[in-house]
Design a protein around this motif. Sequence first.
Motif, PDB file in Angstrom:
ATOM      1  N   ILE A   1      -0.940  -2.839   3.954  1.00 42.67           N
ATOM      2  CA  ILE A   1      -0.236  -2.982   2.368  1.00 42.67           C
ATOM      3  C   ILE A   1      -0.653  -1.928   1.860  1.00 42.67           C
ATOM      4  N   TYR A   2      -1.771  -1.487   1.437  1.00 36.47           N
ATOM      5  CA  TYR A   2      -2.548  -0.413   0.878  1.00 36.47           C
ATOM      6  C   TYR A   2      -2.005   1.210   1.294  1.00 36.47           C
ATOM      7  N   PHE A   3      -1.489   1.497   2.499  1.00 33.32           N
ATOM      8  CA  PHE A   3      -1.055   2.796   3.294  1.00 33.32           C
ATOM      9  C   PHE A   3       0.681   2.671   2.764  1.00 33.32           C
ATOM     10  N   THR A   4       1.148   1.441   2.470  1.00 31.91           N
ATOM     11  CA  THR A   4       2.388   1.709   2.389  1.00 31.91           C
ATOM     12  C   THR A   4       2.249   1.830   0.610  1.00 31.91           C
ATOM     13  N   VAL A   5       1.645   0.888  -0.007  1.00 27.48           N
ATOM     14  CA  VAL A   5       2.218   1.135  -1.811  1.00 27.48           C
ATOM     15  C   VAL A   5       1.718   2.228  -1.645  1.00 27.48           C
ATOM     16  N   TYR A   6       0.483   2.873  -1.353  1.00 26.20           N
ATOM     17  CA  TYR A   6       0.365   3.778  -1.651  1.00 26.20           C
ATOM     18  C   TYR A   6       0.561   5.351  -0.962  1.00 26.20           C
ATOM     19  N   GLY A   7       2.165   5.409  -0.113  1.00 28.29           N
ATOM     20  CA  GLY A   7       2.184   6.203   1.074  1.00 28.29           C
ATOM     21  C   GLY A   7       2.196   7.461   0.333  1.00 28.29           C
ATOM     22  N   PRO A   8       2.840   7.864  -1.136  1.00 30.88           N
ATOM     23  CA  PRO A   8       3.519   9.181  -1.119  1.00 30.88           C
ATOM     24  C   PRO A   8       2.378   9.659  -1.846  1.00 30.88           C
ATOM     25  N   ARG A   9       1.213   8.579  -2.639  1.00 27.39           N
ATOM     26  CA  ARG A   9       0.177   9.446  -2.868  1.00 27.39           C
ATOM     27  C   ARG A   9      -1.359  10.142  -1.723  1.00 27.39           C
ATOM     28  N   MET A  10      -0.767   9.107  -0.853  1.00 26.64           N
ATOM     29  CA  MET A  10      -1.316   9.457   0.635  1.00 26.64           C
ATOM     30  C   MET A  10      -1.009  10.911   0.944  1.00 26.64           C
ATOM     31  N   ARG A  11       0.035  11.254   0.515  1.00 27.34           N
ATOM     32  CA  ARG A  11       0.923  12.888   1.628  1.00 27.34           C
ATOM     33  C   ARG A  11       0.517  13.485   0.433  1.00 27.34           C
ATOM     34  N   ARG A  12       0.588  12.907  -1.076  1.00 27.08           N
ATOM     35  CA  ARG A  12       0.336  14.141  -1.729  1.00 27.08           C
ATOM     36  C   ARG A  12      -1.141  14.520  -2.213  1.00 27.08           C
ATOM     37  N   ALA A  13      -1.769  13.776  -1.473  1.00 27.38           N
ATOM     38  CA  ALA A  13      -3.537  14.031  -2.037  1.00 27.38           C
ATOM     39  C   ALA A  13      -4.443  14.728  -0.313  1.00 27.38           C
ATOM     40  N   VAL A  14      -3.138  14.177   1.099  1.00 35.40           N
ATOM     41  CA  VAL A  14      -2.956  15.502   1.713  1.00 35.40           C
ATOM     42  C   VAL A  14      -2.968  16.545   1.796  1.00 35.40           C
ATOM     43  N   CYS A  15      -1.230  16.805   1.026  1.00 31.80           N
ATOM     44  CA  CYS A  15      -0.669  17.964   0.609  1.00 31.80           C
ATOM     45  C   CYS A  15      -2.088  19.315   0.464  1.00 31.80           C
ATOM     46  N   SER A  16      -2.344  18.294  -0.963  1.00 28.31           N
ATOM     47  CA  SER A  16      -3.305  19.189  -1.693  1.00 28.31           C
ATOM     48  C   SER A  16      -4.322  20.104  -0.777  1.00 28.31           C
ATOM     49  N   LEU A  17      -4.493  19.756  -0.334  1.00 30.44           N
ATOM     50  CA  LEU A  17      -5.700  20.109   0.386  1.00 30.44           C
ATOM     51  C   LEU A  17      -5.611  21.290   1.502  1.00 30.44           C
TER      52      LEU A  17
ATOM     53  N   PRO B   1      -3.490  24.513   2.522  1.00 28.41           N
ATOM     54  CA  PRO B   1      -2.116  25.737   2.014  1.00 28.41           C
ATOM     55  C   PRO B   1      -1.069  25.418   2.291  1.00 28.41           C
ATOM     56  N   ALA B   2       0.042  26.323   1.931  1.00 21.86           N
ATOM     57  CA  ALA B   2       1.883  25.764   2.167  1.00 21.86           C
ATOM     58  C   ALA B   2       2.113  26.075   3.268  1.00 21.86           C
ATOM     59  N   VAL B   3       1.533  26.687   3.761  1.00 20.50           N
ATOM     60  CA  VAL B   3       2.203  26.823   4.891  1.00 20.50           C
ATOM     61  C   VAL B   3       1.936  25.971   5.496  1.00 20.50           C
ATOM     62  N   ARG B   4       1.062  25.284   6.536  1.00 21.80           N
ATOM     63  CA  ARG B   4       0.313  23.626   6.686  1.00 21.80           C
ATOM     64  C   ARG B   4       1.231  22.923   5.947  1.00 21.80           C
ATOM     65  N   GLN B   5       0.900  22.749   5.039  1.00 27.22           N
ATOM     66  CA  GLN B   5       1.858  21.253   4.346  1.00 27.22           C
ATOM     67  C   GLN B   5       3.226  21.322   4.656  1.00 27.22           C
ATOM     68  N   ASP B   6       4.338  22.563   4.686  1.00 19.24           N
ATOM     69  CA  ASP B   6       5.281  21.844   5.869  1.00 19.24           C
ATOM     70  C   ASP B   6       4.919  20.857   6.916  1.00 19.24           C
ATOM     71  N   MET B   7       3.832  21.688   8.314  1.00 14.44           N
ATOM     72  CA  MET B   7       3.975  20.760   9.609  1.00 14.44           C
ATOM     73  C   MET B   7       3.610  19.516   8.891  1.00 14.44           C
ATOM     74  N   VAL B   8       2.778  19.369   7.938  1.00 16.36           N
ATOM     75  CA  VAL B   8       1.870  17.975   7.960  1.00 16.36           C
ATOM     76  C   VAL B   8       3.033  16.864   7.613  1.00 16.36           C
ATOM     77  N   LEU B   9       3.877  16.909   6.985  1.00 18.14           N
ATOM     78  CA  LEU B   9       5.096  16.322   5.854  1.00 18.14           C
ATOM     79  C   LEU B   9       6.252  16.362   6.747  1.00 18.14           C
ATOM     80  N   ARG B  10       6.122  17.851   7.958  1.00 21.88           N
ATOM     81  CA  ARG B  10       7.142  17.023   9.292  1.00 21.88           C
ATOM     82  C   ARG B  10       6.304  15.928  10.659  1.00 21.88           C
TER      83      ARG B  10
END
Length: 369
Positions: free
Chosen positions: A174-190, A192-201
Amino acid sequence: MTAEQTTQRMPRWLPRAMVLGFALLGLFELADWAVHRLLGLFILVLVAFFVALAMEPAVASLVARGIGRGLATAVVFVLLYACVLAFSAALGVLLIHTVGNVVTELPRLLNEGVDWVNHAFHQDFTVQRLRDRLLRESDLIKGYAQSAADHAWGFSYTVLGELARFLTVALFSIYFTVYGPRMRRAVCSLLPAVRQDMVLRAWDLAIDKTGGYLYSRGVLAVISAVAHALFLWLLGLPNAIELGICFGVIASFVPIIGTYLAGLLPILVALTVRPLDALWILLFVILYQLVQDYLLQPRITARQVEVNPAIALLAVMAGGALHGAVGALLAIPAVATLQAFLGTYITRHEVPEDPRLEGSPRKHRPQQE
């Protein structure tokens, strides 16, 4: 100071090296202890993460219609756990009725079984003689009863442990579902831009494969439950609806061998009522499985990644060893996600035609004399 005393003196770096070695050994032992203690929790969190991925498409659909993410998550998980409770209740009622029917029909089944053995093997057994022999071996029965009583506490501890694990997975999912977008943003913020697209994909692939797999399994379970419940009702079998629900869920959500396991219970019930119905149930199960494999499943699971049956079986065994039924259920979408992700980034090369690739025997050229 003589040269001999100089050579026998301890090097200055040796004490510090020994202290450093013992410190590293202590840190390794501490890390090993922590990993063994926290491995179970890590597996629970991983399972919760995959459950959240599976629920993400339904939650995102409700959010797109203007419902808040918290309320959408609550609605989806309430429906999910309502289905789990309904299945558990149906299975419990079914087991109680089945055990009651078996106990009621046990004398008749024993008489028919003894008559068949006597006729097939030319013996003269009787139920009374078998019962007297069983009573003479009552010490063995007492031993089994004592062993069962000794394991009662262990069984209770296991049930409580499984309940605690279920609640842990439920809360984290339930926690991961509610805060899913925030988790993705937090992971991508760590990254570089080149790696962010790979993580999101990779994240999108996991959501698509896990959610799509469970959704297709759910649709197949509903169709299977309705079809088998209707057929069992036409046969006049007791608890036809509960049997149909159990068959649909087990056959659809237990990979590889689910259909065979699901068919055992209605066949057993039919044997206690009208043994001939067991044959009709077996034929219907085989026929429905063919219809599902060649008509329903290709259309419903068209978006899913095909996984090799051997790899699927290995994944199910590994998932079951890690986290029981839930791990076995999520093993195939996890492998499908990994396969799709690797297929995106791995370059495949063209292979020339060669009979050895088709399994043809290699032709030896005659040696020139």
